[in-house]
Write a protein that holds these residues in place. Sequence first.
Motif, PDB file in Angstrom:
ATOM      1  N   THR A   1       0.813  -1.217   0.000  1.00  0.00           N
ATOM      2  CA  THR A   1       0.000   0.000   0.000  1.00  0.00           C
ATOM      3  C   THR A   1       0.849   1.272   0.000  1.00  0.00           C
ATOM      4  O   THR A   1       0.552   2.210  -0.758  1.00  0.00           O
ATOM      5  N   PRO A   2       1.929   1.377   0.811  1.00  0.00           N
ATOM      6  CA  PRO A   2       2.731   2.607   0.786  1.00  0.00           C
ATOM      7  C   PRO A   2       3.290   2.910  -0.606  1.00  0.00           C
ATOM      8  O   PRO A   2       3.295   4.060  -1.045  1.00  0.00           O
ATOM      9  N   LEU A   3       3.771   1.858  -1.314  1.00  0.00           N
ATOM     10  CA  LEU A   3       4.307   2.066  -2.645  1.00  0.00           C
ATOM     11  C   LEU A   3       3.206   2.496  -3.606  1.00  0.00           C
ATOM     12  O   LEU A   3       3.401   3.410  -4.432  1.00  0.00           O
ATOM     13  N   ALA A   4       2.035   1.879  -3.486  1.00  0.00           N
ATOM     14  CA  ALA A   4       0.914   2.246  -4.365  1.00  0.00           C
ATOM     15  C   ALA A   4       0.527   3.708  -4.166  1.00  0.00           C
ATOM     16  O   ALA A   4       0.242   4.428  -5.131  1.00  0.00           O
ATOM     17  N   GLU A   5       0.550   4.166  -2.921  1.00  0.00           N
ATOM     18  CA  GLU A   5       0.196   5.554  -2.638  1.00  0.00           C
ATOM     19  C   GLU A   5       1.260   6.514  -3.184  1.00  0.00           C
ATOM     20  O   GLU A   5       0.930   7.584  -3.719  1.00  0.00           O
ATOM     21  N   THR A   6       2.533   6.122  -3.043  1.00  0.00           N
ATOM     22  CA  THR A   6       3.600   6.984  -3.559  1.00  0.00           C
ATOM     23  C   THR A   6       3.547   7.064  -5.080  1.00  0.00           C
ATOM     24  O   THR A   6       3.784   8.126  -5.668  1.00  0.00           O
ATOM     25  N   LEU A   7       3.213   5.936  -5.726  1.00  0.00           N
ATOM     26  CA  LEU A   7       3.081   5.955  -7.177  1.00  0.00           C
ATOM     27  C   LEU A   7       1.918   6.842  -7.618  1.00  0.00           C
ATOM     28  O   LEU A   7       1.942   7.405  -8.705  1.00  0.00           O
ATOM     29  N   ARG A   8       0.951   6.965  -6.761  1.00  0.00           N
ATOM     30  CA  ARG A   8      -0.213   7.784  -7.111  1.00  0.00           C
ATOM     31  C   ARG A   8       0.048   9.268  -6.877  1.00  0.00           C
ATOM     32  O   ARG A   8      -0.330  10.118  -7.692  1.00  0.00           O
ATOM     33  N   TYR A   9       0.710   9.575  -5.749  1.00  0.00           N
ATOM     34  CA  TYR A   9       0.854  10.977  -5.372  1.00  0.00           C
ATOM     35  C   TYR A   9       2.281  11.543  -5.534  1.00  0.00           C
ATOM     36  O   TYR A   9       2.478  12.762  -5.458  1.00  0.00           O
ATOM     37  N   GLY A  10       3.262  10.646  -5.698  1.00  0.00           N
ATOM     38  CA  GLY A  10       4.635  11.120  -5.850  1.00  0.00           C
ATOM     39  C   GLY A  10       5.289  11.471  -4.519  1.00  0.00           C
ATOM     40  O   GLY A  10       4.774  11.133  -3.450  1.00  0.00           O
ATOM     41  N   PRO A  11       6.418  12.129  -4.574  1.00  0.00           N
ATOM     42  CA  PRO A  11       7.129  12.588  -5.780  1.00  0.00           C
ATOM     43  C   PRO A  11       7.839  11.448  -6.503  1.00  0.00           C
ATOM     44  O   PRO A  11       7.960  10.347  -5.961  1.00  0.00           O
ATOM     45  N   PHE A  12       8.329  11.752  -7.685  1.00  0.00           N
ATOM     46  CA  PHE A  12       8.949  10.724  -8.522  1.00  0.00           C
ATOM     47  C   PHE A  12      10.110  10.029  -7.825  1.00  0.00           C
ATOM     48  O   PHE A  12      10.207   8.796  -7.831  1.00  0.00           O
ATOM     49  N   HIS A  13      11.013  10.803  -7.216  1.00  0.00           N
ATOM     50  CA  HIS A  13      12.210  10.179  -6.650  1.00  0.00           C
ATOM     51  C   HIS A  13      11.877   9.206  -5.536  1.00  0.00           C
ATOM     52  O   HIS A  13      12.501   8.154  -5.398  1.00  0.00           O
ATOM     53  N   ARG A  14      10.864   9.531  -4.740  1.00  0.00           N
ATOM     54  CA  ARG A  14      10.477   8.624  -3.651  1.00  0.00           C
ATOM     55  C   ARG A  14       9.838   7.364  -4.222  1.00  0.00           C
ATOM     56  O   ARG A  14      10.110   6.248  -3.758  1.00  0.00           O
ATOM     57  N   ALA A  15       9.009   7.527  -5.252  1.00  0.00           N
ATOM     58  CA  ALA A  15       8.379   6.362  -5.872  1.00  0.00           C
ATOM     59  C   ALA A  15       9.429   5.446  -6.477  1.00  0.00           C
ATOM     60  O   ALA A  15       9.360   4.218  -6.350  1.00  0.00           O
ATOM     61  N   LEU A  16      10.405   6.032  -7.144  1.00  0.00           N
ATOM     62  CA  LEU A  16      11.464   5.225  -7.739  1.00  0.00           C
ATOM     63  C   LEU A  16      12.271   4.506  -6.666  1.00  0.00           C
ATOM     64  O   LEU A  16      12.554   3.303  -6.785  1.00  0.00           O
ATOM     65  N   ARG A  17      12.630   5.201  -5.605  1.00  0.00           N
ATOM     66  CA  ARG A  17      13.418   4.592  -4.534  1.00  0.00           C
ATOM     67  C   ARG A  17      12.665   3.432  -3.891  1.00  0.00           C
ATOM     68  O   ARG A  17      13.221   2.342  -3.658  1.00  0.00           O
TER      69      ARG A  17
END
Length: 308
Positions: free
Chosen positions: A3-19
Motif C-alpha cells: 500500500t505505501p508504494l501504491a500511494e507513492t506511485l499515485r501521489y509522488g514525488p517521482f524520486h520517492r516512488a522510484l526509490r
Amino acid sequence: MPTPLAETLRYGPFHRALREAIAHRGLSLARLRAHLEQLGVQVGQSTLSYWQRGLRHPEVPRAIGTVRALETVLRLPPESLLGLIGPRPQPYAPRPVPAAFAELASAWAETAPLLAEFESVPEAGRGNAELEVLSVHDTVSIGMHREQRAITTRLVVRAMRQGPDRYLAVHQGDEGSLIDNALVRAGEGCRQGRLRRQNVSRGLAVELLFDRRLAEGEEHVFSFTIVDDTGGPTPGHHRTFRDACASYLLQLSFHRRALPARCIKQFRVSAEATPVDVEELVCGLGGVVSAYYGHVGPGIAGVAVEWT
C-alpha cells in the motif's frame, strides 16, 4: 504491491516512488542498470542514483523511454512512474560558448591550427564540449636543473549528454622545450589516441580515449602524464580554464637540490589581466608546494616560481 508504494506511485514525488520501487524489487543500482541494458536502454548508474535521491529529475521528453523501461524492470503498472515526472526544466542549462584558448592567453594563438586539426573530426571536436569538468589535479615534478620534468593530471568529468568517449588535452612547454621529445603516458581510465605537436608554439595536443561512450550524467575519472623535461628553468605552472571548474588542485614537487626562492599562487582572467587571488605559498620540507582553487575559471590559475 504494498500500500505505501501504491500511494507513492499515485501521489509522488517521482524520486520517492522510484526509490521505494527499487527497494521493493530488491535490486541494486548496478543490477537495475544491467536489466535496462538488456532492454536496449543505456543510463548511467550515477544518474539512477541522482534520480532516486531527488538530486536530478528525468528530462522530458528525452527520458520518457528510460522511465518506461524502469516501469518494466520494476514490474510497475504502465505510466505509473511516467505520470510523476511531468514537464521540468532542462537538467543542464545551455552553456555559453567557451572562450578560445587564444582569447585567454595570447601564447596559444599559434596553437590554433593544431587544435583545428582535431576539431575537424566530429567525435574529437564534440568531445570536450559534451563533458563538464568537475575536478582537476595537476602534479608537476621539477628536476635538479629547475626544469619541469613531468606533469601528471587527474580529471573528474561528467557527460552532459549521451555519447562522449574522449577528451582532448593540450600542453605548452616552457621556453626552450623540445616538444618533439615530449612523451604522453595514459594512466587510469583512458588510452592515448592521436597526438600532434607544433614546434613554433611548443604545443602538444593529444586525445585521451575512454574505453566506452559515457551515458548522460555519468562521471568518469582518468589520468595521464606528459614528460617534457627539455625546457629551461621553469617559471611555474599555469592551467588555462575555458569553462568554470568546481575544483582545481595544483602541486609542484621540487628536487631537494633545487628548491625555489618563492612560490606565488595567482589567478588571472586573461594573460594580460592583473593577478587576483594572490598568495605566497610555503614550500614544505618535502619540497612540495600546493595551491587549491574552488570554483575556478574561466581564466588562468597557477603558481609562479621565483629562483635565487
